[in-house]
Motif scaffolding. Sequence first.
Motif, mmCIF file in Angstrom:
data_model
loop_
_atom_site.group_PDB
_atom_site.id
_atom_site.type_symbol
_atom_site.label_atom_id
_atom_site.label_comp_id
_atom_site.label_asym_id
_atom_site.label_seq_id
_atom_site.Cartn_x
_atom_site.Cartn_y
_atom_site.Cartn_z
ATOM 1 N N PRO A 206 0.820 -1.215 0.000
ATOM 2 C CA PRO A 206 0.000 0.000 0.000
ATOM 3 C C PRO A 206 0.852 1.262 0.000
ATOM 4 O O PRO A 206 1.888 1.330 0.657
ATOM 5 N N LEU A 207 0.397 2.250 -0.731
ATOM 6 C CA LEU A 207 1.101 3.524 -0.823
ATOM 7 C C LEU A 207 1.055 4.243 0.524
ATOM 8 O O LEU A 207 0.006 4.312 1.175
ATOM 9 N N VAL A 208 2.208 4.782 0.938
ATOM 10 C CA VAL A 208 2.332 5.480 2.216
ATOM 11 C C VAL A 208 2.535 6.965 1.953
ATOM 12 O O VAL A 208 3.420 7.349 1.185
ATOM 13 N N GLU A 209 1.728 7.800 2.589
ATOM 14 C CA GLU A 209 1.935 9.242 2.537
ATOM 15 C C GLU A 209 2.835 9.642 3.698
ATOM 16 O O GLU A 209 2.613 9.195 4.836
ATOM 17 N N THR A 210 3.841 10.455 3.430
ATOM 18 C CA THR A 210 4.790 10.832 4.473
ATOM 19 C C THR A 210 4.763 12.335 4.705
ATOM 20 O O THR A 210 4.581 13.130 3.780
ATOM 21 N N LYS A 211 4.956 12.716 5.969
ATOM 22 C CA LYS A 211 5.020 14.114 6.363
ATOM 23 C C LYS A 211 6.408 14.398 6.930
ATOM 24 O O LYS A 211 6.928 13.619 7.731
ATOM 25 N N ASN A 275 9.561 4.803 6.912
ATOM 26 C CA ASN A 275 8.138 5.133 6.849
ATOM 27 C C ASN A 275 7.258 3.902 6.654
ATOM 28 O O ASN A 275 6.036 3.982 6.786
ATOM 29 N N GLY A 276 7.875 2.761 6.389
ATOM 30 C CA GLY A 276 7.120 1.507 6.351
ATOM 31 C C GLY A 276 6.689 1.024 7.710
ATOM 32 O O GLY A 276 5.996 0.006 7.817
ATOM 33 N N ALA A 277 7.036 1.752 8.780
ATOM 34 C CA ALA A 277 6.622 1.373 10.130
ATOM 35 C C ALA A 277 5.108 1.369 10.281
ATOM 36 O O ALA A 277 4.574 0.724 11.190
ATOM 37 N N VAL A 278 4.397 2.067 9.399
ATOM 38 C CA VAL A 278 2.939 2.081 9.466
ATOM 39 C C VAL A 278 2.322 0.828 8.837
ATOM 40 O O VAL A 278 1.163 0.487 9.100
ATOM 41 N N LEU A 279 3.074 0.110 8.026
ATOM 42 C CA LEU A 279 2.508 -1.010 7.269
ATOM 43 C C LEU A 279 2.136 -2.232 8.103
ATOM 44 O O LEU A 279 1.155 -2.913 7.771
ATOM 45 N N PRO A 280 2.856 -2.584 9.175
ATOM 46 C CA PRO A 280 2.401 -3.737 9.979
ATOM 47 C C PRO A 280 0.979 -3.583 10.489
ATOM 48 O O PRO A 280 0.185 -4.526 10.426
ATOM 49 N N ALA A 281 0.633 -2.388 10.979
ATOM 50 C CA ALA A 281 -0.735 -2.173 11.468
ATOM 51 C C ALA A 281 -1.729 -2.162 10.325
ATOM 52 O O ALA A 281 -2.863 -2.632 10.467
ATOM 53 N N ALA A 282 -1.316 -1.632 9.168
ATOM 54 C CA ALA A 282 -2.228 -1.515 8.033
ATOM 55 C C ALA A 282 -2.416 -2.823 7.280
ATOM 56 O O ALA A 282 -3.476 -3.075 6.712
ATOM 57 N N PRO A 299 8.016 -18.145 0.869
ATOM 58 C CA PRO A 299 6.867 -17.472 0.251
ATOM 59 C C PRO A 299 6.555 -16.157 0.968
ATOM 60 O O PRO A 299 6.781 -16.026 2.177
ATOM 61 N N LEU A 300 6.036 -15.202 0.216
ATOM 62 C CA LEU A 300 5.782 -13.877 0.762
ATOM 63 C C LEU A 300 4.334 -13.733 1.223
ATOM 64 O O LEU A 300 3.414 -14.195 0.546
ATOM 65 N N PRO A 301 4.093 -13.088 2.359
ATOM 66 C CA PRO A 301 2.728 -12.840 2.817
ATOM 67 C C PRO A 301 2.050 -11.783 1.966
ATOM 68 O O PRO A 301 2.709 -10.986 1.298
ATOM 69 N N ASN A 302 0.736 -11.762 2.009
ATOM 70 C CA ASN A 302 -0.034 -10.764 1.271
ATOM 71 C C ASN A 302 0.028 -9.430 2.012
ATOM 72 O O ASN A 302 -0.275 -9.360 3.199
ATOM 73 N N MET A 303 0.392 -8.381 1.299
ATOM 74 C CA MET A 303 0.561 -7.068 1.937
ATOM 75 C C MET A 303 -0.536 -6.079 1.532
ATOM 76 O O MET A 303 -0.298 -4.879 1.456
ATOM 77 N N THR A 304 -1.745 -6.541 1.267
ATOM 78 C CA THR A 304 -2.833 -5.625 0.946
ATOM 79 C C THR A 304 -3.332 -4.942 2.213
ATOM 80 O O THR A 304 -3.203 -5.466 3.323
ATOM 81 N N ARG A 305 -3.920 -3.771 2.047
ATOM 82 C CA ARG A 305 -4.366 -2.993 3.198
ATOM 83 C C ARG A 305 -5.598 -3.611 3.849
ATOM 84 O O ARG A 305 -6.574 -3.933 3.182
ATOM 85 N N ARG A 306 -5.532 -3.758 5.165
ATOM 86 C CA ARG A 306 -6.649 -4.274 5.949
ATOM 87 C C ARG A 306 -7.374 -3.172 6.697
ATOM 88 O O ARG A 306 -8.582 -3.270 6.941
ATOM 89 N N GLN A 307 -6.644 -2.146 7.122
ATOM 90 C CA GLN A 307 -7.246 -1.068 7.901
ATOM 91 C C GLN A 307 -6.383 0.187 7.776
ATOM 92 O O GLN A 307 -5.189 0.106 7.487
ATOM 93 N N PRO A 308 -6.971 1.362 7.996
ATOM 94 C CA PRO A 308 -6.194 2.605 7.939
ATOM 95 C C PRO A 308 -5.369 2.777 9.209
ATOM 96 O O PRO A 308 -5.742 2.292 10.288
#
Length: 368
Positions: A206-211, A275-282, A299-308
Amino acid sequence: MARFTEPGAILGIIGGGVEAYRLVLAAHRLGLQVVVLSPLPGDIAMQAADMALVGTSSDAAALQQLADRTTLITYMDENVDSEALADATAPEQLPSGVHILDVVQDRYLEKVFFEDLNLNILPYAQVVTANDIAKAVEVVGFPAILKPIQKSVGQDQQLRLDTAADVARAGQLLQQRPYVLEAWLDEPQDFTVMVAKAGDSVQVMPLVETKFAGHQLQAAIVPASGGMPVAKEVTRIAQVIADKLDYTGVFAIAFYLTANGTLYVKRLYSAPQLNGAVLPAATGATPEEVHLRALLGWPLPNMTRRQPAVTLFLHDTDRSAALTQLQIKPEWRFRFYPLNHALLGDVTIIGDRAVVAQQLSATGYFSL
């Protein structure tokens, strides 16, 4: 695709810092031992590793020493001497290869790489001598920023040009090295996408927006703004770049998005980014674990977004406010790094950005 490697193998990591530290922790969770090569004794990643080697990423002897002690090697430092690393390792020991290093170390070659793929990048020109600056400005225009071609040179060697007077000043300050003059954008949005490649398989996270505040990372947000058109174009670009790279593991691509909706490819990174630190929760998985699984031939796990989710990066000046919230926010996911590091840690909050922004504003200290 990387050959299958069993748990218990010894992983070598070139480069230190928080990103390497996070990779060490992920490696331990997968049952690997870790050796870290960093030029700084006591580096945060060294503190977590099973063994530390002090040396630079351009030191052929240090790279050989690391290769002699490890089963697999990966790099967090993009300024590795790629020739020395290739000479020190067998192909199966370095699943990621060195192709990406040859692209990302040089700003000019990186831009040529993007142009060859017909990707949208900011106008730029190469500068070798002071006489080239005025000609480059004719191509790029004002405002622009002059950057050393080698990314290993610090940001203090960059210079913004807004007027003809700045051109004259830049000519006087120019050192004996090649530069790139690149168009400057005022307050674009910053995005990063991480991409996993294992053989012919490519997975775009998932695309990550960074500030940012200055050059300091402040927050990472999923989902990123821009909607489906931006997300689709980022996915297309990620696939194009992945197909061109001879690489195994996770790499990252940074983008600019302007107010009128124009998307520019900003730069390429040769490893998972902070900035990928947000991806485990997402998503339920970490980019560091995905990177290692690709190297290990798993094998690689699925990295699709589950929650914001939103992640704030905590600096030492945030210590008092962070500790206050730690005591009253059981649903906020705090992570703290070892003491005496510039980055205190991070906190991830589940929820849409508008809701999270309200929660942060209510603290009287944090904001989004």
